[in-house]
Motif scaffolding. Structure first.
Motif, PDB file in Angstrom:
ATOM      1  N   GLN A   8      25.008 104.415  54.710  1.00 30.06           N
ATOM      2  CA  GLN A   8      25.102 105.347  53.676  1.00 30.06           C
ATOM      3  C   GLN A   8      26.291 104.900  52.450  1.00 30.06           C
ATOM      4  N   ILE A   9      27.159 104.314  52.789  1.00 28.16           N
ATOM      5  CA  ILE A   9      27.883 104.166  51.627  1.00 28.16           C
ATOM      6  C   ILE A   9      27.537 103.099  50.834  1.00 28.16           C
ATOM      7  N   ASP A  10      27.693 103.412  49.326  1.00 26.30           N
ATOM      8  CA  ASP A  10      27.021 101.948  48.700  1.00 26.30           C
ATOM      9  C   ASP A  10      27.976 101.812  47.754  1.00 26.30           C
ATOM     10  N   ALA A  11      27.875 101.532  46.449  1.00 24.46           N
ATOM     11  CA  ALA A  11      28.951 101.391  45.185  1.00 24.46           C
ATOM     12  C   ALA A  11      28.700 102.416  44.936  1.00 24.46           C
ATOM     13  N   ARG A  12      28.078 103.587  44.802  1.00 22.40           N
ATOM     14  CA  ARG A  12      28.144 104.429  43.313  1.00 22.40           C
ATOM     15  C   ARG A  12      28.917 105.645  44.658  1.00 22.40           C
ATOM     16  N   ALA A  30      32.304 114.052  37.454  1.00 22.95           N
ATOM     17  CA  ALA A  30      31.655 114.244  36.843  1.00 22.95           C
ATOM     18  C   ALA A  30      31.048 113.940  35.517  1.00 22.95           C
ATOM     19  N   VAL A  31      31.176 113.853  34.774  1.00 23.88           N
ATOM     20  CA  VAL A  31      31.374 113.827  32.918  1.00 23.88           C
ATOM     21  C   VAL A  31      32.013 112.162  32.945  1.00 23.88           C
ATOM     22  N   ARG A  32      33.316 111.833  33.480  1.00 25.56           N
ATOM     23  CA  ARG A  32      33.075 110.378  33.676  1.00 25.56           C
ATOM     24  C   ARG A  32      32.557 109.693  34.144  1.00 25.56           C
ATOM     25  N   LEU A  33      31.396 109.754  35.781  1.00 25.31           N
ATOM     26  CA  LEU A  33      30.225 109.169  35.010  1.00 25.31           C
ATOM     27  C   LEU A  33      29.008 109.287  34.741  1.00 25.31           C
ATOM     28  N   GLY A  34      28.751 110.521  34.506  1.00 26.20           N
ATOM     29  CA  GLY A  34      27.561 110.664  33.850  1.00 26.20           C
ATOM     30  C   GLY A  34      26.481 111.634  34.838  1.00 26.20           C
ATOM     31  N   VAL A  35      26.725 112.190  36.005  1.00 22.75           N
ATOM     32  CA  VAL A  35      26.071 112.139  36.641  1.00 22.75           C
ATOM     33  C   VAL A  35      25.917 114.058  36.591  1.00 22.75           C
ATOM     34  N   THR A  36      25.857 114.927  37.352  1.00 22.95           N
ATOM     35  CA  THR A  36      25.959 116.247  37.016  1.00 22.95           C
ATOM     36  C   THR A  36      27.102 116.539  38.424  1.00 22.95           C
ATOM     37  N   GLN A  37      27.737 117.845  38.294  1.00 25.29           N
ATOM     38  CA  GLN A  37      28.723 117.604  39.651  1.00 25.29           C
ATOM     39  C   GLN A  37      28.175 118.019  41.033  1.00 25.29           C
ATOM     40  N   SER A  38      26.786 118.386  40.232  1.00 28.73           N
ATOM     41  CA  SER A  38      25.316 118.886  42.401  1.00 28.73           C
ATOM     42  C   SER A  38      25.746 117.205  42.528  1.00 28.73           C
ATOM     43  N   ALA A  39      25.636 116.531  41.941  1.00 28.39           N
ATOM     44  CA  ALA A  39      25.454 114.558  42.299  1.00 28.39           C
ATOM     45  C   ALA A  39      26.816 114.704  42.803  1.00 28.39           C
ATOM     46  N   VAL A  40      28.165 114.478  42.502  1.00 29.32           N
ATOM     47  CA  VAL A  40      29.370 114.166  42.971  1.00 29.32           C
ATOM     48  C   VAL A  40      29.879 114.905  44.135  1.00 29.32           C
ATOM     49  N   SER A  41      28.543 116.285  44.356  1.00 29.57           N
ATOM     50  CA  SER A  41      29.808 117.384  45.624  1.00 29.57           C
ATOM     51  C   SER A  41      29.022 117.160  46.724  1.00 29.57           C
ATOM     52  N   HIS A  42      27.352 116.294  46.370  1.00 28.37           N
ATOM     53  CA  HIS A  42      26.276 116.194  47.357  1.00 28.37           C
ATOM     54  C   HIS A  42      27.086 114.354  47.801  1.00 28.37           C
ATOM     55  N   GLY A  78      39.303  98.345  45.294  1.00 27.94           N
ATOM     56  CA  GLY A  78      39.077  96.456  45.987  1.00 27.94           C
ATOM     57  C   GLY A  78      37.476  96.519  45.638  1.00 27.94           C
ATOM     58  N   LEU A  79      36.873  96.939  47.137  1.00 24.17           N
ATOM     59  CA  LEU A  79      35.333  96.243  46.403  1.00 24.17           C
ATOM     60  C   LEU A  79      34.474  96.294  45.852  1.00 24.17           C
ATOM     61  N   LEU A  80      34.639  98.124  44.814  1.00 26.07           N
ATOM     62  CA  LEU A  80      34.054  97.624  43.395  1.00 26.07           C
ATOM     63  C   LEU A  80      34.090  96.788  42.901  1.00 26.07           C
TER      64      LEU A  80
END
Length: 300
Positions: A8-12, A30-42, A78-80
């Motif tokens: 389940q570990i992916d680049a995102r 979340a601001v840096r990635l352009g996603v919601t806080q809940s998405a980061v927390s999840h 490094g992986l990214l």
């Protein structure tokens, strides 16, 4: 722990881990990635379940990364980077290309285009070997089964998995020995003469011969040879005629005279054909460009 949790570990997810570690804030990440806080927390919850580590803990009004999270974030960078390089096409140079390239062509197409192509390969891609095979009746299987990577033909095989590009068109001309006869100016003189032509195996006539027969134009063929290279010996010293592509005057039929066919007939197209597996390959894209460059040097 579920044995496939790590899948389940992916680049995102790795990107979220790095962002939170560097920003030390879910909101800022979340601001840096352009996603919601809940998405980061999840995503962090998913990573905690996989790594069995808290990853980030409260510290005053903010959060700090655990020692394990810092170690993972360093590896994630490094992986990214590797994934980014993986997604980019490698910079390709002709000089570094080592391969044997097979092109199917008849003797007309071979002598007209491929010596110039070979010269270009020697100059820019010296580690490439050019192999030329007879095209015969070009088939899809020649390309699908990789008997060759390119086919030069006036009659491309029809298939959704092949691509074609027209190289040029040629006019048919009447060739003859000027020491033995004059050019056939009239339709009657042309049809009364005896002719030499090419018949490929198994009994495949030239497209022009097929077209004339279909339009009720009958000629007397005295000689039939399996390729254009066999025409000249039968024309020299005789009154025979051969109606073939005009550009043959530059090589196989050099030294013979040629004239306009006294019957209106179609032009002959010539195509370069390849399989889609090579369509976006940088090496074969470059090779096709070289063929087109050879065509551009022809006296059209």
């Amino acid at each position: 722990m579920n044995e496939i949790d790590w899948l389940q570990i992916d680049a995102r997810a790795l990107n979220v881990l790095v962002a939170v570690a560097e920003e030390q804030s879910v909101t800022a990440a979340a601001v840096r990635l352009g996603v919601t806080q809940s998405a980061v927390s999840h995503t962090l919850d998913r990573l905690r379940a996989i790594t069995h580590d808290a990853l980030f803990v409260k510290s005053g009004r903010g959060i700090v990364a655990t020692a394990h999270a810092l170690s993972l974030a360093e590896r994630a960078r490094g992986l990214l980077h590797e994934l980014e390089q993986f997604s980019r096409a490698p910079k390709w140079q002709p000089a570094s290309w080592t391969a044997t390239v097979t092109i199917a062509a008849n003797d007309f197409q071979r002598d007209l285009l491929l010596p110039a192509l070979a010269a270009r390969l020697r100059e820019s891609a010296p580690n490439v070997t050019l192999r030329v095979i007879p095209s015969g009746i070009p088939s899809l299987e020649m390309l699908r089964d990789e008997h060759c990577q390119l086919v030069i033909t006036p009659r491309p095989p029809d298939g959704s998995d092949v691509v074609q590009r027209q190289l040029f068109e040629d006019d048919y001309r009447v060739f003859y020995d000027p020491a033995m006869r004059d050019a056939p100016i009239t339709r009657k003189a042309y049809l009364d003469a005896e002719h030499v032509t090419v018949v490929y195996q198994p009994r495949r006539p030239l497209d022009l011969d097929h077209w004339m027969a279909a339009h009720g134009i009958t000629r007397h063929f005295r000689i039939m040879v399996p390729g254009f290279a066999g025409i000249t010996p039968f024309l020299r010293g005789t009154t025979l005629l051969a109606t073939v592509p005009g550009r043959l005057r530059t090589h196989l039929l050099a030294g013979l005279a040629d004239a306009k066919v006294p019957i209106k007939c179609p032009r002959m197209p010539m195509y370069l054909v390849w399989h889609r597996r090579y369509h976006d390959d940088p090496a074969f894209r470059w090779l096709r460009e070289q063929v087109l460059a050879c065509v551009a040097t022809l006296k059209l």
